[in-house]
Design a protein around this motif. Structure first.
Motif, mmCIF file in Angstrom:
data_model
loop_
_atom_site.group_PDB
_atom_site.id
_atom_site.type_symbol
_atom_site.label_atom_id
_atom_site.label_comp_id
_atom_site.label_asym_id
_atom_site.label_seq_id
_atom_site.Cartn_x
_atom_site.Cartn_y
_atom_site.Cartn_z
ATOM 1 N N ARG A 493 0.827 -1.210 0.000
ATOM 2 C CA ARG A 493 0.000 0.000 0.000
ATOM 3 C C ARG A 493 0.859 1.258 0.000
ATOM 4 O O ARG A 493 0.559 2.222 -0.711
ATOM 5 C CB ARG A 493 -0.917 -0.031 1.220
ATOM 6 N N ASN A 530 -2.156 -6.653 -0.488
ATOM 7 C CA ASN A 530 -1.411 -6.224 0.689
ATOM 8 C C ASN A 530 -0.246 -7.162 0.952
ATOM 9 O O ASN A 530 -0.241 -8.320 0.540
ATOM 10 C CB ASN A 530 -2.328 -6.178 1.910
ATOM 11 N N GLN A 572 -1.986 -9.820 8.491
ATOM 12 C CA GLN A 572 -2.993 -8.842 8.061
ATOM 13 C C GLN A 572 -4.010 -8.521 9.157
ATOM 14 O O GLN A 572 -4.852 -7.640 8.983
ATOM 15 C CB GLN A 572 -3.750 -9.374 6.837
#
Length: 812
Positions: A493, A530, A572
Motif C-alpha cells: 500500500r 497487501n 494482516q
C-alpha cells in the motif's frame, strides 16, 4: 577535478532550468468533510529545495495555516517522486533544528532564567529537557541523526548528590544516577521510569564516534549501576520479580488511573506497570552489555541475570492470554490483580525489546484496537475525562507501534501507523504532541472534556518519531554497535499510494559516524493487494553486500542500493473499532470504577460487599486478594460463599460493560481486618538526623503489613521532588532485623486527613517488635534540583512529613 556526490548534483542542477512543482493531498474527516494540504516548491530539481505547505484544517492555538521551510545541507533529504513525502521529511528536519538549542529554561528551575546546554528542548511549548521525552525521541531517531546533542541532553539528566548532602546509609553507590523528573507524589520512586534513559543512551552509543562513545559509555554505566542498584532496593518486589511505580509517559494520574488514585498515591506506588518494567529491562540489558565491554564480568552477569528474571516475571504477571495482550498495569497492595487495561507504548516496548516472543508479538499486533485514524495510546478510554492521554493518539507512540509492526510482520498495523504519521504532520503543518484519536483533530471541542488539553508544536519525540519512521522504517537504516543494519519495511500500500510516481526512493546526505551515505531503494512495480516487500539484494558502492554493513567497510562517501523483490503476505490481522468522537460509546469506553460502600461479615459469617456504581448494561467482577471470585455480578450486594481461610480477606471490584466487555479500573480495596493502629504525633519529622522507633506486639503468627500513618503536604500531589522516602527496619525483641526496606510517603492532599504509607511486609511470630525509620533519599537530594523553586529545591532537600501513627495489619 573531484566532486563529492552533493557537489556533483548541485553542479548538474545549476545547469538546468528551475522546475516548479506542486502537489495536493486530501484527507476525509470524521464529520463527512475533507481537509486539503498543498505543497509547492519553486525548483523540484534543486539539490536543496524550499517548500510552501498549507492546510485547510484549523491548526492549534491560532497558528498559521501556511508555512515555508527549506532543506539544509547539514541534514538528509529525500527524493521519492512524492513532493509531499519529501516536504514532510524536510519539515521534521527543520523542527529538529528548531528544537536544538544552546540554553534551556523552565519556570521551576533557576528562577526561570536560562540554563546553558547544547541540548534538545522538548517542544514549542516546553523549553526544558525531560528524561522520558528526550530518551524516547533519541531512541526513535534523534540519537542516530545528532548523537552529540543527544549525548549532551542525556548527560544533563545525570547527577550526583548536592554538595554537603548524603543519602541514608542503606542507599547504594556514590549517588551519580539518572534523574527522575518532578512527578506524581513528589517524583521517584512513585514515578519510576527514569530508566527509560537507557533507550536514548543505547542509540547515542551506536552512533557516536569510537572515542566519544568510549567516554560516554563509562558515564552511562556509572549512572546505570547506581540507578539500577537503588531501584532494586526501593521499588523491586521480590514477591513477583517486578518493579513498582507509575506507568511510563502516562503520568497524569487523572487521565489513566482510577479516580480515587490521586488521593491515595501509595497504591500507585505499589502498582506495577508494563511500560516501566520494559524500561527496566532495557536498562538492565544495556548495563550488562556495557559492563562486559568494560571488563566487569561480574557486573555483566549480575545485570543480565536480573534482566532474564525480569523478562520471565513480566511474561508471568502481565500476559493475558484471554485478551491476547499484556496488561498495562496491576492494582496496588491488598489487590494486585493485573487489570484489563492496555496501552500502545507498553505493548510496543515489549515487542521492540524482545520481551514478547514472535507469537506474542503477532497476537498483540492483531488485538490492540485501532480507530479509523490510528491507535489510541490507551484502551479502553476513560469516561468523563478530557482529551490528553485519554482519547488521544501520540505520534511517538505510533512510531514505536510501527517498529513493533515491522518486527511482527504486521502489514495492516504498519499501514495504519504510516497513515497516522503522514496525515498528522501534513494537516497540522507540524509534528504535534498529540491528536484526538477518533477525529485526528489537534483540538476537539467537547465542552469541559475538550482537548488535547495541552498540545505543543514540534514536540521532540514526535519529531524524532517522524524522522525515525522515514530513515528507520521506510529506508530501513538502523545503527548497531557494529555497523548499519538495512531492514526497509515498505508495504504494497505504501508503494502503491505514497510512491506511485517513482520506481525508486532515495535518502541523500545521511551522515553516520562521519561517513556520508546515499541510500537508494529500488521499488518493484505497484500491485493490488497487501503485503510487504522482501529485500532482494543490497550493494555497497557497486558491490554486493550483506544486510548489515560494518563500520569499517564504509568509506567517506557511500552509495547503498537496496533492491526490493518478492511481496510477502505478512500478517494482516488488526482489530478495528469505530465510534463517534463526541459520543461516550460502550464500544470504546470503560465504565467508571465502582466503590465498595461496605464490607462486613453478613449472614452465616460470610464476607458481604455492598457495591456502589454500575448502571444500565454494567456488571461487576469481584476480586479477593487479587483473584477473581465473583464474575459478572449484577446485584449491588454480594456475599462470598467460598471465602478462603486466609487471616485477612481484601476485596476489590471492577465494572464491565456487558455489551463490549470493556472493564473499569479496580475500586479501592477493602479488607475485613483493618489492623491495629498506634497513635503517634511527630510533626515535620524526617531530617537525616531524626530518629524514630515504635514498639508493638503481635499475638498471632502470620504475614503482616506495617504502615506509617502520615501527612506530606510539602507540595502538590502532581508535582515536586519531595515525596517521603525512608528506610524501615523491623526488629525483634533481641534486636535482630526481621524485615527491612524502603517505605514511601508520597505527597498527600492538603485538604484531606492522614494517609497510609506503602507497606513494609513481614512474617512474624508472636512477640514484641520495634519499627525504626532511617533516612534514604529522594530526588531533592540530587544536584540538578538545587535550583528547583519549590519544596526540596533552593532551600535544601526535603524528605519530611508528619507522623500520625503506625498501623499493623495481619494479611495472611
Amino acid at each position: 577535478m573531484r566532486f563529492t556526490l552533493c557537489a556533483l548534483a548541485a553542479a548538474l542542477s545549476a545547469a538546468l532550468p528551475a522546475l516548479a512543482a506542486d502537489a495536493v493531498s486530501r484527507y476525509p474527516t470524521f464529520d463527512g468533510k475533507q481537509e486539503t494540504v498543498r505543497y509547492a516548491t519553486p525548483d523540484a530539481a534543486a539539490t536543496l529545495r524550499s517548500y510552501t505547505q498549507s492546510t485547510t484544517m484549523r491548526v492549534r492555538d491560532g497558528g498559521k495555516q501556511e508555512i515555508s521551510y527549506a532543506e539544509s545541507a547539514a541534514l538528509p533529504t529525500v527524493r521519492s517522486g512524492n513532493l509531499g513525502f519529501d516536504a514532510l521529511f524536510a519539515l521534521a528536519g527543520v523542527e529538529m533544528k528548531q528544537d536544538s538549542v544552546s540554553e534551556i529554561r523552565d519556570g521551576s528551575y533557576n528562577g526561570g532564567n536560562p540554563i546553558p546546554c547544547d541540548c534538545f528542548e522538548t517542544g514549542e511549548s516546553w523549553h526544558y529537557v525531560w528524561t522520558r521525552d528526550l530518551s524516547y525521541a533519541a531512541s526513535l531517531g534523534l540519537g542516530m541523526l545528532d548523537p552529540q546533542r543527544t549525548r549532551n541532553s542525556l548527560e544533563f539528566k545525570l547527577a550526583g548528590y548536592r554538595d554537603g548532602v548524603t543519602a541514608g546509609a542503606h542507599a547504594s553507590g556514590d549517588g551519580y544516577q539518572i534523574v527522575q523528573d518532578t512527578g506524581s507524589g513528589g517524583s521517584w520512586p512513585v514515578s519510576s521510569d527514569r530508566v527509560s534513559w537507557a533507550f536514548g543512551a543505547d542509540e547515542a552509543l551506536k552512533a557516536l564516534p569510537p572515542a566519544e562513545r568510549a567516554a560516554f559509555a563509562q558515564k552511562a554505566l556509572h549512572a546505570l549501576r547506581n540507578t539500577l542498584d537503588n531501584d532494586r532496593l526501593a521499588i523491586w518486589d521480590a514477591a513477583d520479580g517486578l518493579y513498582n511505580g507509575e506507568q511510563s509517559f502516562l503520568d497524569w494520574r487523572d487521565q489513566t488511573y482510577a479516580a480515587w488514585i490521586p488521593d491515595e498515591l501509595a497504591f500507585m506506588a505499589t502498582s506495577k506497570a508494563l511500560s516501566t518494567n520494559a524500561a527496566h529491562y532495557k536498562a538492565l540489558t544495556l548495563a550488562a552489555q556495557l559492563a562486559a565491554e568494560q571488563g566487569d564480568a561480574a557486573g555483566a552477569a549480575r545485570y543480565s541475570g536480573w534482566a532474564a528474571d525480569l523478562k520471565a516475571a513480566i511474561n508471568q504477571r502481565f500476559w493475558q492470554a484471554d485478551s491476547g495482550m499484556y496488561s498495562s498495569l496491576t492494582a496496588g497492595h491488598f489487590d494486585g490483580a493485573a487489570e484489563y487495561k492496555y496501552d500502545w507504548l507498553g505493548q510496543s516496548l515489549a515487542i521492540v525489546t524482545g520481551i514478547a516472543d514472535q507469537q506474542q508479538a503477532q497476537s498483540i499486533l492483531a488485538h490492540y484496537p485501532h480507530g479509523p485514524l490510528g491507535a489510541p495510546v490507551i484502551w479502553p478510554q476513560q469516561a468523563n475525562t478530557a482529551v490528553y492521554h485519554n482519547r488521544a493518539m501520540w505520534p511517538f507512540v505510533t512510531t514505536f507501534g510501527l517498529k513493533a509492526a515491522a518486527i511482527g510482520g504486521n502489514v495492516a498495523v504498519a499501514d495504519a501507523a504510516y497513515d497516522t504519521l503522514l496525515r498528522g504532520a501534513a494537516t497540522n503543518l507540524s509534528n504535534m504532541e498529540n491528536l484526538e484519536w477518533l477525529s485526528g483533530q489537534p483540538m476537539l471541542d467537547d465542552g469541559k472534556l475538550s482537548g488535547p488539553v495541552i498540545n505543543s508544536r514540534r514536540q521532540l519525540w514526535s519529531v524524532g518519531g517522524y524522522l525515525g519512521m522515514v530513515v528507520g522504517s521506510v529506508f530501513g537504516v538502523q545503527t548497531t554497535n557494529d555497523g548499519i543494519a538495512l531492514h526497509p519495511f515498505i508495504t504494497a500500500r505504501l508503494r502503491r499510494d505514497t510512491f506511485a510516481g517513482s520506481d525508486a526512493i532515495t535518502l541523500n546526505n545521511l551522515t553516520l559516524r562521519g561517513k556520508r551515505l546515499q541510500v537508494r531503494v529500488l521499488l518493484p512495480a505497484a500491485v493490488a493487494g497487501n503485503g510487504y516487500y522482501a529485500v532482494d539484494s543490497i550493494t555497497l558502492n557497486g558491490k554486493l553486500a550483506a544486510g548489515t554493513l560494518d563500520w569499517e567497510a564504509l568509506g567517506d562517501n557511500n552509495t547503498v542500493e537496496i533492491r526490493l523483490g518478492k511481496l510477502l503476505p505478512g500478517q494482516q490481522a488488526k482489530r478495528s473499532v469505530t465510534a463517534r468522537p463526541l459520543v461516550q460509546d460502550a464500544a470504546v469506553y470503560a465504565p467508571a470504577e465502582p466503590r465498595i460502600a461496605k464490607l462486613e461479615r453478613g449472614s452465616y459469617g460470610l464476607p458481604t460487599l455492598r457495591i456502589d456504581g454500575g448502571g444500565k448494561g454494567v456488571a461487576f467482577n469481584v476480586y479477593r486478594n487479587g483473584q477473581l471470585v465473583g464474575p459478572r455480578i449484577t446485584a449491588a450486594t454480594w456475599a462470598d460463599r467460598h471465602a478462603g481461610t486466609e487471616a485477612n480477606l481484601c476485596y476489590a471490584v471492577e465494572a464491565v460493560y456487558t455489551s463490549s466487555g470493556n472493564r473499569s479500573h479496580h475500586s479501592m480495596p477493602a479488607c475485613l481486618n483493618s489492623g491495629e493502629e498506634i497513635a503517634v504525633s511527630r510533626n515535620g519529622w524526617g531530617a537525616p538526623s531524626d530518629t524514630f522507633a515504635q514498639t508493638f506486639k503481635v499475638e498471632r503468627e502470620g504475614g503482616y503489613a506495617v504502615h506509617i500513618k502520615y501527612r506530606n503536604t510539602a507540595h502538590d500531589i502532581r508535582l515536586g521532588v519531595s515525596g517521603g522516602v525512608k528506610w524501615a527496619s523491623l526488629k525483634d525483641s533481641g534486636g535482630a532485623v526481621v524485615a527491612s526496606g524502603v517505605v514511601q510517603l508520597p505527597h498527600s492532599p492538603a485538604a484531606q486527613g492522614a494517609k497510609y504509607s506503602t507497606p513494609l511486609r513481614a512474617s512474624l511470630k508472636p512477640g514484641s517488635y520495634t519499627l525504626e525509620l532511617d533516612d534514604f533519599y529522594n530526588m531533592s537530594y540530587m544536584k540538578n534540583n538545587a535550583t528547583y523553586g519549590d519544596a526540596g529545591g533552593v532551600k535544601g532537600p526535603s524528605n519530611k512529613f508528619d507522623i500520625h501513627g503506625v498501623r499493623i495489619m495481619l494479611t495472611k
